[in-house]
Structures are given as structure tokens and as C-alpha cells.
Design a protein around this motif. Structure first.
Motif, PDB file in Angstrom:
ATOM      1  N   VAL A 138       0.866  -1.177   0.000  1.00  9.80           N
ATOM      2  CA  VAL A 138       0.000   0.000   0.000  1.00  9.80           C
ATOM      3  C   VAL A 138       0.902   1.227   0.000  1.00  9.80           C
ATOM      4  O   VAL A 138       1.859   1.306   0.765  1.00  9.80           O
ATOM      5  CB  VAL A 138      -0.903   0.014   1.244  1.00  9.80           C
ATOM      6  CG1 VAL A 138      -1.644   1.341   1.363  1.00  9.80           C
ATOM      7  CG2 VAL A 138      -1.883  -1.154   1.206  1.00  9.80           C
ATOM      8  N   ILE A 182      -7.240   2.993  -2.040  1.00 10.20           N
ATOM      9  CA  ILE A 182      -5.996   2.519  -1.447  1.00 10.20           C
ATOM     10  C   ILE A 182      -5.030   2.267  -2.602  1.00 10.20           C
ATOM     11  O   ILE A 182      -5.199   1.311  -3.366  1.00 10.20           O
ATOM     12  CB  ILE A 182      -6.240   1.222  -0.640  1.00 10.20           C
ATOM     13  CG1 ILE A 182      -7.267   1.474   0.462  1.00 10.20           C
ATOM     14  CG2 ILE A 182      -4.936   0.692  -0.068  1.00 10.20           C
ATOM     15  CD1 ILE A 182      -7.809   0.201   1.095  1.00 10.20           C
ATOM     16  N   LEU A 184      -1.798   1.160  -4.679  1.00 16.62           N
ATOM     17  CA  LEU A 184      -0.907   0.012  -4.587  1.00 16.62           C
ATOM     18  C   LEU A 184       0.382   0.261  -5.379  1.00 16.62           C
ATOM     19  O   LEU A 184       0.418   1.083  -6.286  1.00 16.62           O
ATOM     20  CB  LEU A 184      -1.602  -1.237  -5.127  1.00 16.62           C
ATOM     21  CG  LEU A 184      -2.969  -1.581  -4.512  1.00 16.62           C
ATOM     22  CD1 LEU A 184      -3.559  -2.803  -5.198  1.00 16.62           C
ATOM     23  CD2 LEU A 184      -2.852  -1.805  -3.012  1.00 16.62           C
ATOM     24  N   ARG A 195      -5.323   0.358  -7.820  1.00 16.69           N
ATOM     25  CA  ARG A 195      -5.859   0.682  -6.504  1.00 16.69           C
ATOM     26  C   ARG A 195      -6.896  -0.349  -6.062  1.00 16.69           C
ATOM     27  O   ARG A 195      -7.472  -1.057  -6.885  1.00 16.69           O
ATOM     28  CB  ARG A 195      -6.553   2.052  -6.518  1.00 16.69           C
ATOM     29  CG  ARG A 195      -5.786   3.178  -7.181  1.00 16.69           C
ATOM     30  CD  ARG A 195      -6.650   4.424  -7.243  1.00 16.69           C
ATOM     31  NE  ARG A 195      -5.969   5.539  -7.869  1.00 16.69           N
ATOM     32  CZ  ARG A 195      -6.066   5.865  -9.150  1.00 16.69           C
ATOM     33  NH1 ARG A 195      -6.830   5.127  -9.943  1.00 16.69           N
ATOM     34  NH2 ARG A 195      -5.420   6.900  -9.635  1.00 16.69           N
TER      35      ARG A 195
END
Length: 245
Positions: A138, A182, A184, A195
Motif C-alpha cells: 500500500v 488505497i 498500490l 488501486r
């Protein structure tokens, strides 16, 4: 702790309806500046830097109809409330996405033992698209995100008769990020815009629908953010692995 923070945020957002937009944004900024580290760390980087301009851009619609669409209900967190107190016990977290089944598992690891914490149904890449695979991390987390579509995405939408702006504001009907994103570290052919994020159409969850990202229900991606944030408070973002297969 998370429930109290979000309950305060929800109550505060409703209180802003009585003010005009300019006053609401100013009051919101003041509220957030005095608030907890959780709210101040919605945009997190490995260096734990805080981008104030970007943060307030994302939260500038608090108290409006747009933001209310994505304000998480307290019930969102009740399903992970028992897990929040466990986060400090784990050495690392693993987010494992199986695209053959469109399932995501959140796994806690401690003393070489693992525990499956949550399982979510997700959407993954269309069959004809080269999807990201392997182990990554992440890189950042944002609630109620603004979307910055790539040039390729804008061109793809244009072919379908949809004119995407370069910046799609939070809550917009065309904001495919939903209630949280989130980012990546995974790459495909040099591209790194992958994401885990919410969706504008939860009926597509469980299908092969995306351009490479992992889509979740909005309430569930916010749950995931709550778990990750609580874990980061004890460990770090580097201790979260994302396995895509």
C-alpha cells in the motif's frame, strides 16, 4: 476509538448544513486541524507526510449533499469493531486478492501464525485486460477521494461518449473511486495506477469489470481503511503486503 471519531465526524457534518458553503469549509478545516491523528492521516505516505492542500480538497465538501452520499454510517464499523482492538497484536497484515474467485481476504500474521480477519467479495479486471499480479504494498490511503483519471482512461471514456474532466470531484456521479481508495505499488508494463477502491455501481461487485483495479462495496472499503489505519498506528504501512493472484 474509530467509532467515536466517525460518529463525531458524522454529527459535525450534519451541523454544517445550516451554514453557507464558504463558512462550512472554513469550520471544517478548523475542526479537522484540531481533530485526531486518524483524520489527519487519511492521506498517508511511507514517509508519513501530510499534504494539507490535497487533504482539504478531498474533505471540502463535508456538510454538503455530495459528501453525505459517502459519509459512513456507524453500522459500517460495527462489523469490524471487534477486530480493531486486535490490530496491535499482529506483526503484519496481508491483503490477498484471488481474481479467479473475486474474493479478498484480510489476514493477520503473528509468530508465523495467520488468522483470516475478513473476507470480501470484490470485482477485478476484465478478462481481456492484463491485470496486476504478485506481491506489492500500500502506498497511500484516501477517504472520499478526488479522482485523477489517466489520459488513457479519459480517451477510453470519450470513445463511449463520456467526457471525463481531468479532475473528478468527490461524490461526482462519474467518480469511480467511490468512498475510499488505497493506492498500490503494483505495476503492469510500467504503469502504476492500480488501486483498491469503492464503486459507483455496487451491482457489479463480484464480476470482472474493472481496468485492473480491485473494486469493493463503499461501506466495505471504508471498513478496510479503518482496519489498515488502526494497524498502521501500531506498526507501519511497510508491514502491509498486498498479494494479487
Amino acid at each position: 476509538m474509530i467509532k467515536k471519531i466517525f460518529l463525531s465526524l458524522i454529527i459535525f457534518s450534519f451541523s454544517l448544513y445550516a451554514n453557507n458553503e464558504k463558512d462550512s469549509i472554513l469550520e471544517t478545516k478548523e475542526f479537522l486541524e484540531k481533530s485526531s491523528n486518524y483524520l489527519k492521516q487519511q492521506i498517508v505516505t511511507k514517509k508519513n507526510s501530510f499534504n494539507e492542500e490535497k487533504f482539504f480538497e478531498d474533505f471540502s465538501t463535508i456538510g454538503t449533499k455530495i459528501f453525505d452520499r459517502y459519509t459512513p454510517k456507524l453500522s459500517t464499523f460495527k462489523k469490524v469493531d471487534n477486530l480493531l482492538s486486535e490490530m496491535g497484536a499482529y506483526d503484519s497484515l496481508i491483503i490477498e486478492v484471488d481474481s479467479s474467485k473475486n474474493l479478498m481476504k484480510v489476514i493477520g500474521k503473528y509468530d508465523n501464525k495467520t488468522k483470516n480477519l475478513k473476507t470480501y467479495k470484490v470485482s477485478t479486471a476484465k478478462k481481456d485486460i492484463k491485470k496486476p499480479l504478485g506481491v506489492g504494498q500500500v502506498t497511500s490511503i484516501t477517504l472520499n477521494p478526488v479522482w485523477y483519471p489517466t489520459v488513457d482512461t479519459i480517451e477510453s471514456f470519450k470513445k463511449r461518449g463520456i467526457e471525463l474532466p481531468k479532475v473528478v470531484k468527490a461524490g461526482d456521479k462519474l467518480n469511480y473511486m467511490g468512498s475510499a481508495k488505497i493506492n498500490l505499488s503494483h505495476k503492469v508494463d510500467g504503469k502504476e495506477t492500480f488501486r483498491i477502491h469503492g464503486t459507483i455501481n455496487e451491482k457489479t461487485i463480484g464480476s470482472y469489470e474493472s481496468s485492473g483495479c480491485i473494486r469493493m462495496k463503499n461501506s466495505e472499503v471504508v471498513q478496510l481503511v479503518a482496519l489498515l489505519n488502526e494497524f498502521i498506528d501500531f506498526k507501519s504501512m511497510d508491514d502491509i503486503k498486498v498479494v494479487l493472484k
